[in-house]
Design a protein around this motif. Structure first.
Motif, PDB file in Angstrom:
ATOM      1  N   CYS B 128       6.451  -7.089 -12.971  1.00  0.00           N
ATOM      2  CA  CYS B 128       4.997  -6.874 -12.981  1.00  0.00           C
ATOM      3  C   CYS B 128       4.254  -7.995 -12.268  1.00  0.00           C
ATOM      4  O   CYS B 128       3.353  -7.745 -11.462  1.00  0.00           O
ATOM      5  CB  CYS B 128       4.493  -6.734 -14.415  1.00  0.00           C
ATOM      6  N   GLY B 129       4.624  -9.244 -12.561  1.00  0.00           N
ATOM      7  CA  GLY B 129       3.980 -10.374 -11.870  1.00  0.00           C
ATOM      8  C   GLY B 129       4.256 -10.300 -10.380  1.00  0.00           C
ATOM      9  O   GLY B 129       3.373 -10.542  -9.545  1.00  0.00           O
ATOM     10  N   GLY B 130       5.495  -9.933 -10.048  1.00  0.00           N
ATOM     11  CA  GLY B 130       5.883  -9.826  -8.638  1.00  0.00           C
ATOM     12  C   GLY B 130       5.073  -8.767  -7.922  1.00  0.00           C
ATOM     13  O   GLY B 130       4.587  -8.988  -6.812  1.00  0.00           O
ATOM     14  N   ILE B 131       4.905  -7.604  -8.576  1.00  0.00           N
ATOM     15  CA  ILE B 131       4.127  -6.524  -7.947  1.00  0.00           C
ATOM     16  C   ILE B 131       2.689  -6.995  -7.698  1.00  0.00           C
ATOM     17  O   ILE B 131       2.107  -6.744  -6.653  1.00  0.00           O
ATOM     18  CB  ILE B 131       4.129  -5.260  -8.834  1.00  0.00           C
ATOM     19  N   TRP B 132       2.162  -7.754  -8.679  1.00  0.00           N
ATOM     20  CA  TRP B 132       0.770  -8.197  -8.548  1.00  0.00           C
ATOM     21  C   TRP B 132       0.600  -9.141  -7.351  1.00  0.00           C
ATOM     22  O   TRP B 132      -0.464  -9.203  -6.749  1.00  0.00           O
ATOM     23  CB  TRP B 132       0.306  -8.845  -9.851  1.00  0.00           C
ATOM     24  N   ALA B 133       1.665  -9.871  -7.026  1.00  0.00           N
ATOM     25  CA  ALA B 133       1.604 -10.741  -5.842  1.00  0.00           C
ATOM     26  C   ALA B 133       1.978  -9.959  -4.586  1.00  0.00           C
ATOM     27  O   ALA B 133       1.523 -10.265  -3.490  1.00  0.00           O
ATOM     28  CB  ALA B 133       2.546 -11.921  -6.015  1.00  0.00           C
ATOM     29  N   PHE B 134       2.819  -8.941  -4.770  1.00  0.00           N
ATOM     30  CA  PHE B 134       3.291  -8.151  -3.639  1.00  0.00           C
ATOM     31  C   PHE B 134       2.150  -7.372  -2.975  1.00  0.00           C
ATOM     32  O   PHE B 134       2.109  -7.246  -1.750  1.00  0.00           O
ATOM     33  CB  PHE B 134       4.384  -7.197  -4.128  1.00  0.00           C
TER      34      PHE B 134
END
Lengths: 518, 356
Positions: B128-134
């Motif tokens: 989830c954190g990764g998607i938010w940065a992605f």
């Protein structure tokens, strides 16, 4: 020289330091009215710094400046303009979308409404007086480089300049345009202007100047009357020692085509053709020159061969394989190497903040197995290149941005050459280098040629191109206007081609003649 | 008097350290003067801050607890900043990480063994954190959008999204109308080691991993090259879009894990303010450590001490914890200000000829 009693410019004991770099150290310069004075020196000798102080861009750390015999202090460029000093910079400072007339008046204190007629009259008067040729209503973006420069000259003359500083004015001009410029300079001289011309081209110094002041490593070495010296003497003064300068050009018999560009077309983002229908062949054991006015498609040509820009049409054959559409990675693997030296030198090819070892890794790391970065082999490679090319560096762990221009270029070329390329593309390989370093680079390229590498040499200096290259491709507006053999044409011929004028007779090869004998 | 500013050359390492130490000393002296002006005894205050942060075992634990999210978030920011991807969206990435962890904690069976549960929560938080940065990264890679504004705006979306969950679909009916999300089951709460949640072990592992990743892997090298010069990276045949995306996912993923730790160990549920400003504060140690993971560890410890000391100040002396923020702000001001003196020197008076 008109009035010997009153100097137009006198700079006494000028010093300027940037950080640890001493740009000017106790420099003296005297220029008379009605004199063309050449300021000669290698890159980094402090020529431009000195002139920037004269035009009020920098203030000297020490020393004094006298204009027409009076001591002056400049707080900004406008102070120097008021005293009649005009500088024409290497990079033009013009507004592209405006007309010549508008460019002349912007920044001037005039009444709210510009008096169009009055202005046109004045511009015409100036043009007539100095033999300058310009259309006041032409937009800058429609102008050639030569016209832009003329406009810059008119701009400073309009502001009442009688002391003109030209910073490497010929660097971007064709031989024909240079002739025109020199005529203008002579006219100005006759009108009593004092002209300082910054250059490192020696034959131009001999041709145009009355006296020469040579700078070396920030110091003024000597001022001499031009007709009393010769080129080798000037080089000796510039470099500080006698140098033997010659470029050998060996011919090899066992040439075969290695890279064939066929009908290559590259468009920019706006859909404009940057290269259109470019075809030529590069052979092994050959240095193929590429000449052309700046922005004639040189960058696009190099980048499309290296796979960095997409070709819109056409094919590029390496040996027998079409490499259009391959990734830069694949092209590197095939043995095609590119060293492109952009104007800021470090922009492409090297990582400024990293040391030599890490810059060596750049080309090699992707062939390493696994995810871990192995530095070992690159450390050895870095040491080997530093030793082989005499790179002056405190250690192989010094960030490359701390090295001098010549050494940076050696790191870049050293790395490309060390990977045993089959095709080597170099663009502006000697840009910003001093004479000694430039010849070292030419030697390196000749060594590669001897090994059978096909070298594409994109160059700026026509003299060098003619001496070094076996054949020269001349580009104009992204088209190949001719492929010439430098032994059979003159510099002026190439100059004409660069501006798009075909040569009469059959001095150029028809459709790449001899090369395509496959 | 006349003065001129000129660029310095390289200065020796010793002098560089000296300038930095002087900067920190000056910041403390200056903070002391401000405290005096408010009628407070600076020595007393500084003493209390130190006592409050490391004065007893419990206080050390408190400091460690504050250090964990700060450190992990800083590490995440380092990865993105090294590439000159100005990720100021850590706040949102923490929040989304906490959201992912919460979803796992509340939806999977509470009979799962704890290690399995924790690992699944961690994976969800990273994703989830990764998607938010992605999301900002893909726009930057493909369309060249400005990541600073984009990541910043993503923060507010994340926080408002969790607020919506809190008041809407995820509201716990057993809370008697309070807008709260259900507490985590016992198997979704991080265990403690030495009295502090196990997050501190994760944090130390991440310090080592990020250090190794940035300095000893090919990907880390690529990130540094892209940060220095995109043109050079392109020329070396690197796939720039992929590098941007991978490194931002790592960056956002780390921030997400910080969010998971906060949700699981501290709040034991999801709240809209789960990130609590750590996402912004963490930018400071990341920058002060000059993007070095090991240095970052020490800077984060110092910052955690200041935060914890400030809280103690409020409890013990009744002085607002803002005092600690003042000290924190001053340190930052002086240390960043010292950068100027590292790059430039100022000379007074009329220029004289220097002997080169």
């Amino acid at each position: 020289m008109a009035d010997m009693t009153k100097l137009a410019i006198e700079m006494r004991h000028i010093s300027k330091v940037f950080g640890e770099v001493v740009a000017n150290d106790d420099v003296n310069l005297q220029v008379f009215p009605g004199e063309v004075h050449a300021l000669l020196g290698e890159n980094g000798a402090g020529k431009t710094t000195l002139m920037n102080m004269l035009s009020g861009i920098y203030t000297p750390d020490a020393g004094e400046i006298l204009i027409n015999g009076e001591k002056v202090t400049f707080h900004s460029p406008s102070d120097s303009i008021r005293l009649g000093i005009g500088m024409i910079h290497q990079h033009f400072k013009l507004v592209d979308v405006m007309t010549a007339k508008d460019n002349i008046v912007i920044g001037q204190k005039t009444s709210f409404f510009t008096k169009g007629k009055e202005l046109s009259r004045k511009v015409r008067e100036l043009s007539d007086r100095y033999g300058l040729d310009i259309d006041p209503d032409k937009k800058v973006y429609e102008m050639s480089v030569g016209e832009k420069q003329t406009l810059e000259i008119i701009k400073v003359l309009y502001r009442g300049a009688n002391i003109l500083i030209l910073d490497e004015p010929t660097a971007v001009l064709t031989p024909q345009e240079i002739k025109k410029l020199f005529k203008v300079i002579r006219n100005m001289k006759e009108q009593g202007c004092a002209i300082v011309i910054i250059t490192h081209k020696l034959n131009e110094v001999m041709e145009i100047s009355d006296r020469v002041t040579v700078l070396r490593k920030g110091k003024s070495i000597n001022t001499v009357v031009t007709k009393d010296v010769n080129i080798p003497k000037l080089i000796e003064m510039m470099v500080g020692q006698k140098v033997e300068l010659s470029i050998e050009k060996k011919k090899y018999e066992d040439k075969r085509p290695i890279l064939t560009v066929d009908g290559l077309t590259v468009k920019n983002d706006e859909g404009k053709d940057m290269l259109s229908d470019v075809s030529f062949t590069l052979n092994t054991h050959e240095i193929l020159g590429v000449a052309g006015v700046v922005h004639s498609g040189q960058k696009e040509l190099c980048e499309s061969i290296a796979g960095l820009v997409k070709a819109d049409k056409g094919r590029i054959f390496f040996e027998d394989e079409n490499i259009v559409g391959k990734t830069p990675r694949d092209i590197i693997k095939l043995g095609i190497r590119m060293g492109f030296i952009p104007e800021d030198r470090l922009g492409m090819g090297l990582v400024a903040g990293m040391d030599i070892v890490h810059n060596m890794i750049l080309k090699d790391y992707q062939n390493q197995p696994g995810i871990v970065l192995h530095r070992g082999p690159c450390t050895e490679q870095a040491q080997k290149i530093v030793d082989a090319l005499d790179i002056m560096t405190p250690s192989i762990y010094t960030p490359v941005k701390k090295l001098s221009g010549g050494n940076i270029q050696k790191v870049l070329l050293g790395r490309e050459i060390d990977s045993a390329p089959k095709v080597l593309i170099t663009a502006y390989a000697v840009r910003g280098l001093d004479i000694g370093a430039s010849y070292k680079i030419y030697d390196l390229l000749n060594e590669q040629k001897a090994k059978g590498v096909g070298v594409l040499f994109v160059g700026e200096d026509l003299d060098v191109l003619m001496e070094l290259c076996d054949r020269i491709v001349v580009l104009c507006h992204g088209e190949v206007i001719g492929v010439v053999n430098p032994d059979e044409v003159t510099k002026e011929d190439i100059g004409l081609l660069m501006t798009g004028q075909k040569l009469e007779g059959n001095k150029t090869e028809e459709e790449g003649g001899e090369a395509d004998a496959v | 008097m006349q003065f001129r500013i000129s660029k310095r050359g390289d200065i020796p390492r010793k002098q560089e350290i000296l300038i930095r130490v002087i900067a920190i000393c000056l910041s403390i002296i200056f903070a002391g003067i401000i405290l005096l002006a408010f009628g407070l005894n600076p020595i007393n205050i500084f003493g209390t801050i130190i006592k409050g942060s490391v004065g007893s075992e419990i206080r050390i634990r408190q400091t460690a607890m504050r250090c964990i999210p700060l450190l992990i978030t800083s590490l995440g920011i380092i990865v993105a900043f090294k590439m000159k991807f100005w990720n100021i969206g850590a706040e949102g990435q923490i929040t989304m990480g906490a959201f992912g962890a919460t979803w796992v904690a509340l939806n999977l069976s509470d009979s799962l063994p704890m290690p399995v549960m924790i690992i699944l929560m961690m994976i969800a938080a990273t994703i989830c954190g990764g998607i938010w940065a992605f999301i900002p990264a893909i726009f930057k890679a493909k369309m060249g959008t400005n990541e600073t504004i984009f990541t910043l705006m993503m923060n507010y979306i994340a926080i408002k999204f969790v607020t919506y969950l809190q008041y809407g679909p995820w509201m716990d009916p057993t809370q008697g109308g309070f807008p709260k999300i259900a507490k985590f089951p016992a198997n979704a709460v991080l265990p403690s080691v030495l009295g502090v949640n196990i997050g501190w072990i994760f944090a130390i592992i991440f310090v080592v991993l990020v250090y190794l990743f940035m300095n000893h892997t090919k990907k880390g090298y690529e990130i540094a090259v892209v940060g220095e010069s995109v043109e050079t990276a392109r020329y070396a045949g690197m796939n720039i879009s992929r590098i941007i995306i991978v490194s931002t996912i790592i960056s956002g993923g780390l921030c997400g894990i910080a969010g998971m730790i906060q949700a699981s160990a501290i709040e034991k549920t999801l709240i809209a303010g789960i990130a609590g400003g750590y996402g912004f504060t963490a930018i400071i140690p990341a920058w002060l450590s000059r993007l070095n993971a090991i240095t970052c560890f020490f800077v984060c410890v110092a910052f955690a001490m200041l935060i914890q000391g400030g809280t103690y100040l409020q409890v013990s002396l009744g002085i607002s914890s803002a005092v600690a923020s003042v000290v924190q702000g001053l340190i930052l001001f002086f240390v960043l200000g010292s950068e100027f003196f590292l790059q430039y020197k100022i000379s007074f008076g009329q220029a004289k000829k220097e002997v080169a």
